[in-house]
Design an enzyme around this catalytic site. Sequence first.
Site, PDB file in Angstrom:
ATOM      1  CB  THR A  25      -0.946  -0.024   1.227  1.00  0.00           C
ATOM      2  OG1 THR A  25      -1.846  -1.109   1.059  1.00  0.00           O
ATOM      3  CG2 THR A  25      -1.723   1.261   1.376  1.00  0.00           C
ATOM      4  CB  THR A 105       0.430  -3.492   6.384  1.00  0.00           C
ATOM      5  OG1 THR A 105      -0.820  -3.616   5.711  1.00  0.00           O
ATOM      6  CG2 THR A 105       0.922  -2.065   6.326  1.00  0.00           C
ATOM      7  CG  ASP A 106      -2.404  -7.351   3.756  1.00  0.00           C
ATOM      8  OD1 ASP A 106      -2.770  -6.547   4.634  1.00  0.00           O
ATOM      9  OD2 ASP A 106      -2.987  -7.464   2.655  1.00  0.00           O
TER      10      ASP A 106
END
Length: 341
Positions: A25, A105-106
């Site tokens: 992101t 971030t996942d």
Amino acid sequence: MSDESAQPLNPSPLPRIAVLATGGTIAGAAPDATNTSGYRAGVVGVDQLLQAVPSLSTLARIVPEQIASVDSKDMTLALWTTLAQRINTLLATDDIDGVVVTHGTDTLEETAYLLHLTVKSDKPVVLTAAMRPASALSADGPLNLQNAVTVAAQKSARGQGVLVAFNNRIHSARDVVKTSTYAVDAFQSPEIGALGWVQDGRVEFQRGVVRAHTLATEFVIGANWPNVEVVVSYAGVSRIVVDALVAAGVRGIVVAGTGNGSIHASMQQALADAASQGVVVVRASRVGSGHVMRNGAAADDALGFVSAGSLNPYKARVLLMLALAAGGTGPVALQKIFDTY
Ligand code: ASP
């Protein structure tokens, strides 16, 4: 008259920091600035990410590199190998003083822990990310990147293992987990707290890292990844998934148990059968904080299981894959590895 030779050399040139971009992101773009959920991750290149933070040039000499452009939900084992090998190559030279990795971030907590165990250098390696795409109002990526480079350029960050700089906090790769689906303050180190903080160019570490990492591990990054999967225990769960994994030939299964790593009786029987056939079974918890006590909610000694301790199921999977790839076998030896890292 000017005497060129009398010009003093810069006595302390800025550190050279490699910024390795992988997507996420932080490199995401949405159709408009108020859209923070319907965007495409990993479409903004590393040069553009750096242009958004002109102040970086006062902190370090940046060496940018685009390693990949992926949404980190699609992280692959092959990309992990590429990334870890590239970091090791860069840090082995005198030309690079530290590395920053921009990431989604996942799966950041998994990549960070993998690097924590396989980077062979004490130079700083700092991961960062963002919850809002680069196109958003109040995008959090630029400040996170500024802070990550600030940390990577610090002598005090050496020897601390792989770090995550996010929302002004500095976390250890071993402890950090994503705990929010949307908030800018999306990462925590449950139970134990952050290692320190970074703000306005200042870095303060408030505690150290206790467990072995980087140069002190027996793990070497390679291209051979043993197949290890994660299963979850919950009300009414059957043995179907475990039996299917064993039939598919997995080398290991990490179970995200309830509470203190307790497992529904039907799944536990399937896992005991798997362990008796040589599949390594690691008991972790789906709770999100705390630890799993060996021989607590399940009789590990009798069942041939390994306890993940305070590692969450996804980090436990990373450690188990590396341990198996390094030739680790049997629950006793593997438990020692889980107690060490
Ligand atoms: N799906 C994105 C990723 O992990 C989420 C993010 O970066 O916040 O790449």
